[in-house]
Design an enzyme around this catalytic site. Structure first.
Site, PDB file in Angstrom:
ATOM      1  N   GLU A 176      -1.783   6.751  -6.675  1.00  0.00           N
ATOM      2  CA  GLU A 176      -0.547   7.428  -6.277  1.00  0.00           C
ATOM      3  C   GLU A 176       0.605   7.245  -7.148  1.00  0.00           C
ATOM      4  O   GLU A 176       1.094   6.429  -7.564  1.00  0.00           O
ATOM      5  CB  GLU A 176      -0.238   6.948  -4.981  1.00  0.00           C
ATOM      6  CG  GLU A 176       0.814   7.656  -4.160  1.00  0.00           C
ATOM      7  CD  GLU A 176       1.117   7.218  -2.718  1.00  0.00           C
ATOM      8  OE1 GLU A 176       0.351   6.517  -2.007  1.00  0.00           O
ATOM      9  OE2 GLU A 176       2.377   7.222  -2.216  1.00  0.00           O
ATOM     10  N   LYS A 209       2.251   0.917   5.220  1.00  0.00           N
ATOM     11  CA  LYS A 209       1.514   1.541   4.459  1.00  0.00           C
ATOM     12  C   LYS A 209       2.175   1.481   3.086  1.00  0.00           C
ATOM     13  O   LYS A 209       1.511   1.328   1.911  1.00  0.00           O
ATOM     14  CB  LYS A 209       1.283   3.077   4.902  1.00  0.00           C
ATOM     15  CG  LYS A 209       0.285   3.893   3.945  1.00  0.00           C
ATOM     16  CD  LYS A 209       0.724   4.535   2.660  1.00  0.00           C
ATOM     17  CE  LYS A 209      -0.298   5.368   1.839  1.00  0.00           C
ATOM     18  NZ  LYS A 209       0.180   5.795   0.431  1.00  0.00           N
ATOM     19  N   ASP A 233     -10.486  -8.306  -2.985  1.00  0.00           N
ATOM     20  CA  ASP A 233     -11.083  -7.519  -2.084  1.00  0.00           C
ATOM     21  C   ASP A 233     -10.051  -6.932  -1.105  1.00  0.00           C
ATOM     22  O   ASP A 233      -9.581  -7.571  -0.497  1.00  0.00           O
ATOM     23  CB  ASP A 233     -12.142  -8.331  -1.289  1.00  0.00           C
ATOM     24  CG  ASP A 233     -12.742  -7.335  -0.046  1.00  0.00           C
ATOM     25  OD1 ASP A 233     -12.454  -6.136   0.117  1.00  0.00           O
ATOM     26  OD2 ASP A 233     -13.803  -7.976   0.364  1.00  0.00           O
ATOM     27  N   HIS A 281       9.179  11.691  -5.164  1.00  0.00           N
ATOM     28  CA  HIS A 281       7.615  12.145  -5.223  1.00  0.00           C
ATOM     29  C   HIS A 281       7.623  13.584  -6.054  1.00  0.00           C
ATOM     30  O   HIS A 281       6.714  13.528  -6.567  1.00  0.00           O
ATOM     31  CB  HIS A 281       7.289  12.481  -3.561  1.00  0.00           C
ATOM     32  CG  HIS A 281       6.947  11.173  -3.080  1.00  0.00           C
ATOM     33  ND1 HIS A 281       6.273  11.317  -2.065  1.00  0.00           N
ATOM     34  CD2 HIS A 281       6.916   9.958  -3.259  1.00  0.00           C
ATOM     35  CE1 HIS A 281       5.805   9.883  -1.621  1.00  0.00           C
ATOM     36  NE2 HIS A 281       6.420   9.204  -2.445  1.00  0.00           N
TER      37      HIS A 281
HETATM   38  C1  MEV Z   1       3.963   6.759   0.812  1.00  0.00           C
HETATM   39  O1  MEV Z   1       2.849   6.358   0.080  1.00  0.00           O
HETATM   40  C2  MEV Z   1       4.906   5.642   1.398  1.00  0.00           C
HETATM   41  C3  MEV Z   1       5.794   5.825   2.213  1.00  0.00           C
HETATM   42  O2  MEV Z   1       5.680   6.878   3.295  1.00  0.00           O
HETATM   43  C4  MEV Z   1       6.168   4.649   2.838  1.00  0.00           C
HETATM   44  C5  MEV Z   1       7.306   4.725   3.904  1.00  0.00           C
HETATM   45  O3  MEV Z   1       7.452   5.950   4.651  1.00  0.00           O
HETATM   46  O4  MEV Z   1       8.020   3.631   4.149  1.00  0.00           O
HETATM   47  C6  MEV Z   1       6.966   6.361   1.269  1.00  0.00           C
END
Ligand code: MEV
Length: 438
Positions: free
Chosen positions: A85, A280, A296, A393
């Site tokens: 990513e 995430k 793992d 991003h």
């Molecule tokens: C993107 O990989 C992760 C985010 O969505 C985490 C978040 O929203 O805190 C930017």
């Protein structure tokens, strides 16, 4: 029409590739060339990778990046991260730099207990089973001695074995619930070997136990396996500083920023839809280090998300507060990791990553991983509560599009300059590049 194939695993690598190419590709020679293009030119390295799994046809690259300037408990480290990513490593490096001038990260390993279970069916008098277990408990330890001797020399071993009555959940369902200390190894093989021996001992001893009826003697072991849920194998990572020290370019008003940041964390604490995305972001950092160090990541993911739901509702793994003018942000996560055994001594890049981390113990690795998770979460929340996530991003996205169009150096400068002031979208970049090339 595609055909099934028998004995595929017995074919040579070349034969497998040929079969795949002829079966699925309109231009088989191109497919074969691409697969071979990703082979390592060093035959020894390629053979090593071929043998990690069955039916290897080529290597699948994921970049290995590094995030320097991580000040952790007063010492600087560079953290290796394997991830595809685009913004993750940049965000980690930025967060590391930010906190390096504000006291850095503080970490503690709270505990390191692993778990394994023998799941079995017993049909009979429960008090007799309890008595049987009390009388034979020491046997489970003595009969696993050949497996545990080495681990004991390293300071680990079986911590305890408990008989659990689970008949309220499933008829006749019981467990031997065992806890382990596996020191620097993740311990999966050690734990599973101990459990399979427990299972043998259990069946044999039950068979010879005079107080059991014939039915009670027939204990049925359903399975013996470690648990990837390790709520007593916890590491904590924290950052904190006086609110006024939060000031920097993007953070115009530190107090407002700190308050909004805490609110963002509170939202993730109460709202599962947000919690999943919030966590995430943490896993972006966690998985990247787990993967780079040969651990793992599926086990880690499963265990961490179960931990995030431990109170009956999925919630944030991190927390934040402002107290007496001090902003504190921390997380606690379960991590069962190893720095010996498994892939750690096999994969050359895993060895390199561990060396970069100065050959950490499993406990030290837990701390690096937790810090990477917290840094990632901080970076995401900082963007989300200030500029919005798209700015960073899109910068990375722009780079990907530039690469896709194989822009030369001169074009690259023009494109980057233009999109400093204009909104990045795939179509906007494409039409700008096309315009430039006309
Ligand atoms: C993107 O990989 C992760 C985010 O969505 C985490 C978040 O929203 O805190 C930017």
């Amino acid at each position: 029409m595609n055909k099934a194939i028998s004995g595929f695993s017995k074919l040579s690598k070349e034969e497998k590739i040929k079969w795949i190419a002829n079966q699925y590709f309109s231009t088989p020679t191109e497919a074969i060339a691409l697969l071979k293009n990703y082979w390592n030119s060093d035959e020894k390295i390629q053979k090593l990778h071929d043998e990690f799994i069955e039916n290897t046809i080529t290597n699948f690259y994921i970049p290995l990046g590094v995030a320097p300037n991580f000040l952790i408990n007063g010492k600087y480290s560079t953290i290796p991260m394997a991830i595809e990513e685009s913004s993750v490593v940049a965000a980690a490096a930025k967060a590391a730099k930010f906190w390096s001038t504000r006291g850095g990260f503080k970490t503690t390993v709270i505990n390191t207990e692993k778990i394994g279970q023998v799941h079995f069916i017993y049909k009979g008098d429960v008090s007799k089973l309890n008595l049987f277990f009390a009388q034979h408990k020491s046997k489970f330890f003595s009969e696993t001695e050949s497996i545990t001797t080495n681990m004991q020399k390293r300071g680990g071993g079986i911590l305890d074995i408990v008989l659990k009555d689970k008949t309220d959940l499933l008829p006749n369902y019981f467990q031997l619930h065992a806890t382990f200390e596996t020191k620097d190894s993740m311990g999966a093989n050690f734990i599973n070997s101990c459990l399979e021996q427990f299972s043998k001992t259990l069946k044999e001893e039950a068979h010879n136990y005079n107080l059991f009826t014939e039915t009670e003697k027939e204990i049925e072991v359903v399975m013996s396996i470690l648990s990837n849920y390790v709520p007593n194998c916890i590491v904590r990572a924290e950052v904190s500083c006086p609110i006024e020290e939060l000031e920097e370019k993007h953070i115009l008003n530190p107090k407002e920023f700190a308050e909004r940041f805490v609110q963002a964390v509170q939202i993730a604490e109460v709202e599962p839809y947000r919690a999943v995305t919030h966590n995430k972001g943490i896993m972006n950092g966690v998985d990247a280090v787990v993967l780079a160090t040969g651990n793992d990541f599926r086990a880690v993911e499963a265990g961490i998300h179960a931990y995030a739901s431990r109170n009956g509702k999925y919630s944030s793994l991190s927390h934040a507060k402002i107290e007496n003018g001090i902003f504190t942000f921390w997380l606690e996560i379960p991590l069962a990791l190893g720095t010996v055994g498994g892939l750690t001594s096999l994969h050359p890049l895993v060895k390199l990553s561990l060396e970069m981390l100065e050959k950490p113990s499993a406990k030290e690795l837990m701390q690096f991983v937790a810090v990477a998770g917290l840094a990632q979460n901080f970076a995401a929340l900082r963007s989300l509560t200030t500029t919005g996530i798209q700015e960073g991003h899109m910068k990375m996205h722009l780079n990907n599009i530039i690469n896709q169009f194989e822009a030369n150096d001169e074009e690259r400068i023009f494109i980057q300059k233009y999109f400093k002031k204009n909104t990045v979208s795939h179509s906007a970049v494409v039409s700008f590049i096309e315009g430039l090339r006309k």
